[in-house]
Scaffold this active site. Structure first.
Site, PDB file in Angstrom:
ATOM      1  N   HIS A  17      35.431  37.019  48.144  1.00 45.01           N
ATOM      2  CA  HIS A  17      34.192  37.008  48.923  1.00 45.01           C
ATOM      3  C   HIS A  17      33.777  38.415  49.349  1.00 45.01           C
ATOM      4  CE1 HIS A  17      30.914  35.443  51.157  1.00 45.01           C
ATOM      5  NE2 HIS A  17      31.418  34.242  51.382  1.00 45.01           N
ATOM      6  N   ASP A  37      21.018  28.839  32.726  1.00 43.98           N
ATOM      7  CA  ASP A  37      21.008  28.317  31.354  1.00 43.98           C
ATOM      8  C   ASP A  37      21.416  29.433  30.399  1.00 43.98           C
ATOM      9  OD1 ASP A  37      20.473  27.296  28.871  1.00 43.98           O
ATOM     10  OD2 ASP A  37      18.352  26.893  29.237  1.00 43.98           O
TER      11      ASP A  37
END
Length: 1044
Positions: free
Chosen positions: A170, A404
């Site tokens: 993180h 995508d």
């Protein structure tokens, strides 16, 4: 469960990054000890392993290398400086990159069930861990540690899909920066280069413009636990938690907006109410109740904490750019008593707490950093009084389903790290980005309690209308919460019998033995379910699909009733889960069980029946799915009427009127399903092809949004056998009818109105009334005045039909024909039969055969206007019979009309026409295959195999022709209307008479003509009995003299 094919390291191209250091701010340092973030993206990929290895893997490697040139910290290490003396340290960690630094990319294959993993039902958490990579090993220097920040794993599922798992520390960045990285990587993978990415100007900014006191750095560097970053440190690995399960919930925009309105009424002074706060509040209160259910509360003073992250980029002073690389989020915390959360008004308590916390965090006049030193305690340190905490991973503002890589959007997204940090994940949905998709991970026992609380809340609320003894309905606050559960929350959930009670345990009523005939054990319907031993195999195993928006919104109530009557797992909400996903998963499970020796699975597969409750479009959707999937054997379908027209249910004897939603009605319908017989019906393929023009498009224009049944009507791919160079080609299918012209125009107006004002469409009667009014306003009753002749069928296209002995033949139709219907079933416009029953003489003269539903022939019928259509209400009434054929073609030519209207099985669209004279445009319909329907004894459809069944009698040899057909002028070129004698019989109701001197030939000119009046004594109410259509109703205040 996963086999590694290759481990490789991906670096930016040489000399593109070099040695670079990125300073960290306290926003980054705050996450030093946080558990790594693990995420999974599942993609459908029905290809072989060689294709995956030779094509996909090289693309991913190459595109990742290019992406790392622009996002170099992902290929870098976190450098920390341990302090062995445990004295305060002031040396800041940093992100450092040197030439040759890389990202570990693992390529693997898995034998896990892909369809199980991408479901929304509860699944064992540990199944996902082999699909996400660990961070690499920590490198140790003399006075520092080098901790890898990012890793990728690509896992292949043979002929099913791909999973891309990512893990990051993180400290590297927040969700916003990581989303930018993934969008860049996927864009470069799709296009093969970074040209488009660079052109959009989305390069990350590595400047550090954030201004804050230096003391915050020292404070967070010396946070509690930092001593664990020593020479022995290694990043934690996934594992353990064998009893945890994860499930996904869908909350639609429509439902949440309704809840927000309710909150505004109950809590009018609450300053902050959003989709996010409402969804989180619901989940928080439900989790609190489930926790109370499985463990005793220690004291009434126990507290629960909710934490979400707020993006501070735009809220800093000065603002930080959105392309800022790194972390720039801070915690927003709400705390309340466990007892209140798990009480009757738990939802309202939760939404108020969250709303106030967010409002204070984003609107604090003293700045967002005022309480920064408290952030560690607010989200990482748990005081003794706080018994539980819940966090939020992700944000619906980041559209994760837009990532995508070139083979389509993700099938499913999962945040795996919520298994370990007590969070829920909240993201935008795939189907509608304004809907929310919420991931939840709980111990199996608690998930069981969670499901029970939710489902009981739904059922109790629904039935509480008739159960005044339920005490909690007397509480306004509880009433609000229960209404929230029943009316406004949609959940896509399947109960797993590995940790929930078997659905067989629910069978306690006197109808138990009857319901056993329809029962499907949970272990067949859901993964991991406990195998049930049944004394007898169910005779009619059934699954139910229901459209909750059908029937004036009756579908929601019907879902509750069916689930309480059968089982939760046998009933599917079509707004939440597509039928192709359900059936593909079910048949895959049945086949696997059969291969493994299960004796019940093959019997259920052979006997399976499907109930679909919805309108004609919903029924067509199910028929299309069963046809496309090529299921073996194909299950027969019973269509429960729940729409406006209900033509498909009526054709097979299931009725025309929408049913009640009580349990007695459901049991009666199941009794009919038990007695039903199977009948095959034809399905029809429709092909639409238009030459590519320099301007304009032939794409169908749906009524505001594409109905589900029209999703099958799609543009063909480049590899489709129907694709032709230089043409736009669409293909689809239908089962009842295809129509073109003015009837489709009225239908289009109706669907647009329903999408814009759904609150007006609350019942079947209201729908039909609106339909009739739109028929008037669209000019269908006065077509000669309001409908340009250029839109008449003969002016739009040349029509050809295939002769029975082969070869095309021109079909001549009247120039005044405004609507043409290609009919497969004897049910149209609410159960009317446009073809009627030709007498024997006409059938012989025109070579007509009886209109069977499985004879491979369409009946072609034409209408001039609505008055012509009213002939269907008369005994033996019909439209203009044009032809019977197994193939029909419409060849459009350039005319004055810019568009026409078409529809298949009740779902309309607006169709643009030709712009240039040289363009070509063709629609062709041909026979496709057959599917099975379930029929009752009242079935109106006839089969070639048994023309006299189920109840429709065959024509006796000596039947008088005039009893069957009063029209002696029927031909394929002349207009078709009753004779003078027939005009006097125009209607079955004795109170309906036309004036003796009325010239019916001029009805087509009827506009606002004052000379046309119906008799003063006309009983409009009796029109509901007029002809065979009981469902036809006119509004009581309708002035028929002013229909125009």
């Amino acid at each position: 469960m996963s086999t590694v094919i290759e481990d490789c390291r991906i670096s930016p191209a040489p000399a593109t990054v070099g040695e670079r250091t990125l300073p960290l701010t306290f926003f980054d340092i705050m996450w030093l000890l946080h558990f790594p973030i693990h995420q999974l993206f599942f993609y459908e990929f029905p290809h072989s392993k060689p294709h995956f290895i030779q094509t996909i893997v090289p693309i991913l490697k190459h595109s990742l290398s290019i992406t790392l040139q622009h996002f170099f910290p992902f290929a870098s290490n976190l450098i920390v400086f341990p302090n062995p003396n445990h004295s305060k340290s002031t040396k800041k960690p940093e992100i450092h990159h040197v030439e040759g630094d890389s990202v570990v990319l693992t390529v693997a294959e898995s034998g896990l069930d892909f369809d199980d993993l991408v479901g929304n039902h509860p699944r064992a958490c540990h199944k996902f861990y082999p699909l996400v990579p660990p961070l690499g090993r920590v490198a140790k220097g003399s006075d520092f540690l080098a901790i890898p920040l990012f890793a990728v794993q690509v896992t292949f599922f043979e002929n099913r899909g791909i999973a891309i798992g990512i893990t990051n520390h993180h400290v590297l960045c927040d969700a916003s920066t990581k989303f930018d990285f993934l969008m860049a990587w996927s864009s470069i993978a799709r296009h093969g280069s970074d040209e488009l990415f660079l052109a959009k100007g989305y390069l990350p900014s590595y400047d550090r413009p954030i201004k804050y006191p230096d003391a915050l750095n020292e404070f967070f560097i010396n946070q509690r636990g930092v001593e664990t970053l020593n020479q022995e440190f290694q990043p934690p690995k996934l594992g353990g938690l064998p009893s945890k399960v994860r499930a996904t919930f869908i909350l639609t925009k429509e439902k949440i907006n309704s809840v927000k309105k309710r909150v505004s009424v109950e809590l009018p002074t609450l300053a902050y109410v959003s989709s996010f706060s409402v969804a989180c509040a619901y989940m928080w209160s439900c989790i609190a109740k489930s926790r109370t259910e499985i463990q005793k509360r220690k004291s009434e003073d126990e507290l629960e904490r909710f934490v979400c992250q707020v993006n501070f980029r735009s809220r800093m002073d000065p603002p930080v750019p959105e392309i800022y690389f790194g972390n720039c989020v801070g915690p927003c915390t709400a705390i309340t008593k466990s007892m209140m959360l798990s009480g009757n008004n738990g939802f309202l308590i939760a939404v108020e707490s969250i709303g106030k916390a967010i409002s204070e965090a984003v609107q604090d006049k003293d700045g967002v950093l005022k309480n920064a030193k408290l952030w560690l305690e607010m989200q990482f340190i748990t005081p003794a009084k706080i018994s539980a905490k819940i966090g939020v991973a992700g944000t619906p503002k980041l559209k994760v389903y837009d990532i995508d890589f070139g083979w389509g959007k993700p099938k499913k997204y999962e945040t795996i790290s919520i298994d370990f940090n007590g969070s829920i994940s909240v993201n935008a949905c795939k189907e509608s980005p304004e809907d929310l998709e919420i991931g939840l991970s709980l111990p199996a026992k608690q998930m069981d309690a969670f499901l029970t609380i939710f489902n009981n809340g739904l059922e109790d609320l629904y039935f509480s209308r008739n159960r005044s003894e339920i005490l909690f309905c007397q509480s306004k606050a509880h009433k609000c919460f229960e209404e929230f559960l029943k009316d406004y929350v949609t959940i896509n959930l399947i109960v797993d019998t590995s940790f929930a009670g078997s659905s067989m345990d629910k069978l306690k009523s006197p109808s138990d033995n009857f319901l056993l005939d329809f029962h499907i054990p949970d272990y067949i319907l859901i993964p991991g379910g406990k195998v049930e031993a049944l004394s007898n195999a169910p005779a009619y195993p059934t699954i139910v699909f229901i459209n909750p928006k059908s029937g004036g919104q009756l579908g929601v109530e019907l879902i509750v009733t069916y689930r309480s009557t059968l089982s939760h797992n046998q009933v599917f909400n079509l707004e939440e889960e597509a039928p192709d996903d359900v059936l593909r998963r079910l048949y895959h499970k049945l086949e696997n069980l059969t291969l493994n020796g299960d004796q019940l699975a093959p019997l259920i597969q052979a006997r399976l029946r499907i109930i679909v409750a919805g309108g004609d479009g919903t029924a067509a959707w199910l028929l299309g799915v069963v046809s496309d999937l090529q299921l073996s054997p194909p299950p027969p379908i019973a269509a429960m009427p729940l729409g406006t027209g209900n033509n498909v249910p009526f054709a097979f004897g299931w009725g025309r009127r929408n049913p009640d939603t009580d349990s007695e009605t459901v049991l009666q319908f199941l009794e009919q399903v038990k007695k039903a017989k199977e009948m095959e019906i034809d399905s029809w393929h429709i092909l639409m092809r238009k030459s590519v023009a320099e301007e304009g498009s032939c794409d169908p224009i749906p009524p505001l949004e594409l109905p589900q049944s029209l999703h099958a009507f799609h543009r063909v791919s480049d590899t489709d056998e129907e694709n032709m160079s230089g043409y736009d080609t669409f293909r689809g299918g239908f089962w009842n009818y295809f129509s073109m012209g003015m009837d489709a125009q009225v239908s289009y107006a109706f669907h647009c109105e329903r999408k814009l004002h759904p609150e007006k469409f609350t019942s079947q009667l209201a729908n039909q009334s609106t339909y009739a009014k739109l028929g008037c306003t669209q000019g269908w009753f006065a077509a000669s005045l309001f409908h340009a002749s250029s839109k008449n069928i003969a002016h739009l296209a040349k029509i050809k039909i295939m002769k029975r002995n082969g070869g095309w033949k021109d079909l001549q139709i009247s120039p005044s024909m405004r609507s043409i219907i290609c009919l497969n079933l004897p049910s149209y416009a609410g159960g009317l039969n446009p073809w009627g029953t030709p007498n024997r003489k006409k059938s012989r003269d025109r070579d007509l055969t009886p209109p069977y539903v499985d004879d491979g022939l369409l009946e072609i019928v034409g209408f001039r206007n609505a008055w012509h259509g009213l002939a269907l209400l008369a005994p033996n009434g019909h439209g203009t019979r044009l032809a019977q054929t197994n193939r029909i073609r419409f060849e459009f030519h350039k005319g004055e009309a810019e568009c026409t209207y078409m529809r298949i099985d009740g779902e309309p669209w607006k169709q643009p026409l030709l712009i240039d004279e040289d363009d070509t445009f063709m629609v062709e319909i041909s026979h496709h295959e057959r599917v099975k329907m379930l029929t009752t004894e009242n079935c109106r459809s006839k089969s070639v195999n048994d023309p006299c069944t189920p109840t429709t009698p065959c024509t006796p040899i000596d039947q008088d022709s005039e009893e069957l057909d009063t029209d002696d002028s029927d031909s394929n070129c002349d207009e078709d209307f009753p004779t003078e004698e027939g005009r006097r019989k125009f209607g079955a109701c004795e109170s309906f008479r036309l004036k003796e001197d009325l010239d019916i030939d001029h009805l087509t000119k009827f506009g606002a003509c004052e000379s046309f009046r119906l008799p003063d004594d006309l009983d409009i109410v009796q029109l509901s009995k007029f002809g065979p259509c009981e469902s036809l109703r006119f509004p009581e205040d309708l002035d028929i003299a002013h229909l125009s």
